[in-house]
Design a protein around this motif. Structure first.
Motif, mmCIF file in Angstrom:
data_model
loop_
_atom_site.group_PDB
_atom_site.id
_atom_site.type_symbol
_atom_site.label_atom_id
_atom_site.label_comp_id
_atom_site.label_asym_id
_atom_site.label_seq_id
_atom_site.Cartn_x
_atom_site.Cartn_y
_atom_site.Cartn_z
ATOM 1 N N GLU A 36 0.828 -1.212 0.000
ATOM 2 C CA GLU A 36 0.000 0.000 0.000
ATOM 3 C C GLU A 36 0.861 1.260 0.000
ATOM 4 O O GLU A 36 0.560 2.236 -0.698
ATOM 5 C CB GLU A 36 -0.921 -0.003 1.223
ATOM 6 N N ARG A 37 1.962 1.246 0.772
ATOM 7 C CA ARG A 37 2.849 2.402 0.802
ATOM 8 C C ARG A 37 3.555 2.569 -0.538
ATOM 9 O O ARG A 37 3.689 3.679 -1.047
ATOM 10 C CB ARG A 37 3.877 2.266 1.933
ATOM 11 N N LEU A 38 4.014 1.465 -1.113
ATOM 12 C CA LEU A 38 4.653 1.537 -2.426
ATOM 13 C C LEU A 38 3.693 2.113 -3.461
ATOM 14 O O LEU A 38 4.092 2.946 -4.288
ATOM 15 C CB LEU A 38 5.113 0.145 -2.858
ATOM 16 N N GLU A 39 2.447 1.701 -3.414
ATOM 17 C CA GLU A 39 1.448 2.220 -4.358
ATOM 18 C C GLU A 39 1.313 3.725 -4.216
ATOM 19 O O GLU A 39 1.281 4.460 -5.220
ATOM 20 C CB GLU A 39 0.099 1.548 -4.101
ATOM 21 N N LYS A 40 1.259 4.225 -3.003
ATOM 22 C CA LYS A 40 1.123 5.663 -2.787
ATOM 23 C C LYS A 40 2.380 6.406 -3.256
ATOM 24 O O LYS A 40 2.288 7.512 -3.813
ATOM 25 C CB LYS A 40 0.854 5.946 -1.313
ATOM 26 N N GLN A 41 3.540 5.826 -3.040
ATOM 27 C CA GLN A 41 4.781 6.477 -3.463
ATOM 28 C C GLN A 41 4.876 6.555 -4.986
ATOM 29 O O GLN A 41 5.276 7.588 -5.541
ATOM 30 C CB GLN A 41 5.980 5.732 -2.876
ATOM 31 N N LEU A 42 4.503 5.492 -5.675
ATOM 32 C CA LEU A 42 4.536 5.519 -7.136
ATOM 33 C C LEU A 42 3.449 6.431 -7.699
ATOM 34 O O LEU A 42 3.649 7.075 -8.734
ATOM 35 C CB LEU A 42 4.390 4.102 -7.690
ATOM 36 N N THR A 43 2.314 6.487 -7.013
ATOM 37 C CA THR A 43 1.266 7.432 -7.426
ATOM 38 C C THR A 43 1.774 8.857 -7.307
ATOM 39 O O THR A 43 1.513 9.706 -8.182
ATOM 40 C CB THR A 43 0.006 7.239 -6.559
ATOM 41 N N TRP A 44 2.501 9.147 -6.250
ATOM 42 C CA TRP A 44 3.092 10.484 -6.069
ATOM 43 C C TRP A 44 4.007 10.826 -7.227
ATOM 44 O O TRP A 44 3.968 11.948 -7.756
ATOM 45 C CB TRP A 44 3.860 10.519 -4.756
ATOM 46 N N LEU A 45 4.829 9.875 -7.666
ATOM 47 C CA LEU A 45 5.715 10.116 -8.814
ATOM 48 C C LEU A 45 4.903 10.400 -10.080
ATOM 49 O O LEU A 45 5.184 11.373 -10.793
ATOM 50 C CB LEU A 45 6.614 8.901 -9.051
ATOM 51 N N ARG A 46 3.909 9.563 -10.342
ATOM 52 C CA ARG A 46 3.156 9.707 -11.593
ATOM 53 C C ARG A 46 2.409 11.035 -11.644
ATOM 54 O O ARG A 46 2.283 11.640 -12.721
ATOM 55 C CB ARG A 46 2.164 8.540 -11.756
ATOM 56 N N ARG A 47 1.915 11.492 -10.506
ATOM 57 C CA ARG A 47 1.189 12.766 -10.484
ATOM 58 C C ARG A 47 2.108 13.951 -10.772
ATOM 59 O O ARG A 47 1.631 15.037 -11.092
ATOM 60 C CB ARG A 47 0.493 12.940 -9.138
ATOM 61 N N GLY A 49 4.417 13.790 -13.095
ATOM 62 C CA GLY A 49 4.924 13.576 -14.443
ATOM 63 C C GLY A 49 6.159 12.707 -14.505
ATOM 64 O O GLY A 49 6.878 12.727 -15.520
ATOM 65 N N LEU A 50 6.409 11.931 -13.445
ATOM 66 C CA LEU A 50 7.581 11.067 -13.397
ATOM 67 C C LEU A 50 7.144 9.607 -13.490
ATOM 68 O O LEU A 50 6.069 9.243 -13.061
ATOM 69 C CB LEU A 50 8.351 11.277 -12.091
ATOM 70 N N ARG A 51 8.020 8.790 -14.060
ATOM 71 C CA ARG A 51 7.707 7.371 -14.179
ATOM 72 C C ARG A 51 8.905 6.547 -13.735
ATOM 73 O O ARG A 51 10.044 6.825 -14.118
ATOM 74 C CB ARG A 51 7.336 7.016 -15.618
ATOM 75 N N GLY A 52 8.647 5.541 -12.906
ATOM 76 C CA GLY A 52 9.704 4.661 -12.440
ATOM 77 C C GLY A 52 10.029 3.600 -13.470
ATOM 78 O O GLY A 52 9.129 2.947 -14.010
ATOM 79 N N VAL A 53 11.308 3.417 -13.750
ATOM 80 C CA VAL A 53 11.748 2.467 -14.772
ATOM 81 C C VAL A 53 12.962 1.685 -14.252
ATOM 82 O O VAL A 53 13.513 1.984 -13.193
ATOM 83 C CB VAL A 53 12.122 3.178 -16.089
ATOM 84 N N SER A 54 13.396 0.721 -15.030
ATOM 85 C CA SER A 54 14.606 -0.018 -14.703
ATOM 86 C C SER A 54 15.831 0.859 -14.930
ATOM 87 O O SER A 54 15.789 1.870 -15.642
ATOM 88 C CB SER A 54 14.708 -1.268 -15.583
ATOM 89 N N MET A 55 16.935 0.455 -14.352
ATOM 90 C CA MET A 55 18.175 1.180 -14.576
ATOM 91 C C MET A 55 18.592 1.128 -16.035
ATOM 92 O O MET A 55 19.118 2.105 -16.577
ATOM 93 C CB MET A 55 19.280 0.608 -13.686
ATOM 94 N N GLU A 66 17.876 12.128 -23.130
ATOM 95 C CA GLU A 66 16.461 12.165 -22.769
ATOM 96 C C GLU A 66 16.281 11.651 -21.346
ATOM 97 O O GLU A 66 17.226 11.537 -20.586
ATOM 98 C CB GLU A 66 15.653 11.303 -23.757
ATOM 99 N N GLY A 67 15.045 11.365 -20.984
ATOM 100 C CA GLY A 67 14.753 10.680 -19.735
ATOM 101 C C GLY A 67 14.742 11.535 -18.488
ATOM 102 O O GLY A 67 14.832 10.998 -17.378
ATOM 103 N N ARG A 68 14.585 12.848 -18.624
ATOM 104 C CA ARG A 68 14.530 13.672 -17.415
ATOM 105 C C ARG A 68 13.231 13.477 -16.640
ATOM 106 O O ARG A 68 13.117 13.921 -15.493
ATOM 107 C CB ARG A 68 14.723 15.156 -17.780
ATOM 108 N N ASP A 69 12.270 12.781 -17.265
ATOM 109 C CA ASP A 69 11.021 12.482 -16.562
ATOM 110 C C ASP A 69 11.005 11.060 -16.008
ATOM 111 O O ASP A 69 9.973 10.564 -15.566
ATOM 112 C CB ASP A 69 9.827 12.664 -17.502
ATOM 113 N N LEU A 70 12.173 10.410 -16.019
ATOM 114 C CA LEU A 70 12.276 9.043 -15.531
ATOM 115 C C LEU A 70 13.061 8.992 -14.234
ATOM 116 O O LEU A 70 14.002 9.760 -14.036
ATOM 117 C CB LEU A 70 12.971 8.156 -16.571
#
Length: 246
Positions: A36-47, A49-55, A66-70
């Motif tokens: 649940e905490r991970l979901e909220k943290q990733l939601t915070w990123l997406r709101r 304009g950021l997206r979590g990706v692999s290294m 590129e990739g300043r939004d990653l």
């Protein structure tokens, strides 16, 4: 084709460091977040304009300018709960991650943590399942040894042999390494580079710099929106630009 400018520096990418994703009621090392905490943290990123990706995706995008939004999402140790706790959340949020595993402890547990609790690690089949879901698999060494204190033979085994073992398990080359405990020195960095990894993640590499000494930010259960904002903003202010990245 022009040779890459290895002296070029760029703002350090923001890379989050996670470990276990499960119940955190017994967590003396503060390495666990709940789904649940991970979901909220990733939601915070997406709101924002950021997206979590692999290294791998993050560094490839940065190499293209590129990739300043990653942001990079990394999960250390290869806990079995990655499949049940983290992966469903990543999929719902449209994110990906890098999972650093220990091929010398397949199906074992976190015996290196004396206070416990014992947490099961992924089996070979579990690692293949994560890879089949598109998760990047990297090495965390063979057995979770502090490389700055390792003898030469152990240092070679933890870097070279772990990469070979994962390549055999997955049927593909392994590009990423993660220093156990986050500890790193020049000798460890050189060993990782000589083993053939294209990048390596630490926590705070101090004066060391470059693709084999990438800093990360610990993200835990107590990181609510304000703390995440501060960690995100302060990371670039406190870290030196990284040589060899655009």
């Amino acid at each position: 084709m022009a040779a890459p400018d290895l002296k070029r520096r760029a703002p350090v990418p923001w890379v989050a460091m996670y470990h276990s994703v499960s119940d955190c009621s017994d967590d003396p090392y503060r390495i666990t977040v709940t789904p649940e905490r991970l979901e909220k943290q990733l939601t915070w990123l997406r709101r924002r304009g950021l997206r979590g990706v692999s290294m791998a995706e993050l560094l490839a995008a940065r190499a293209r300018g590129e990739g300043r939004d990653l942001v990079g999402l990394t999960f250390d140790d290869g806990y079995a709960d990655f499949l049940t706790g983290a992966l469903p959340v990543l999929r719902r949020q449209g994110c990906n991650a890098t999972l650093f595993v220990l091929p010398g402890r397949l199906g074992g547990d976190n015996a290196w943590d004396p206070l416990g609790p014992r947490k099961p690690l992924l089996t070979a089949d579990g690692i293949r399942r994560a890879a089949g879901e598109g998760v990047e698999i990297g090495s965390h060494g063979l057995t979770h040894v502090d490389l700055t204190r390792a003898e030469d033979s152990t240092l070679k085994a933890e870097t070279v042999e772990s990469r070979a073992a994962l390549a055999e398990l997955l049927g593909t080359e392994v590009d990423g390494f993660c220093y156990p405990y986050g500890t790193v020195d020049r000798r460890a960095v050189d060993a990782v580079g000589e083993a053939g990894y294209s990048y390596a993640c630490a926590i705070d590499p101090g004066p060391l710099n470059g693709p084999h000494a990438l800093p990360r930010v610990h993200v835990g259960q107590d990181d609510h929106t304000v703390r995440l904002f501060l960690k995100y903003r302060l990371h670039r202010l406190r870290r030196r630009p990284v040589e060899g990245l655009r």
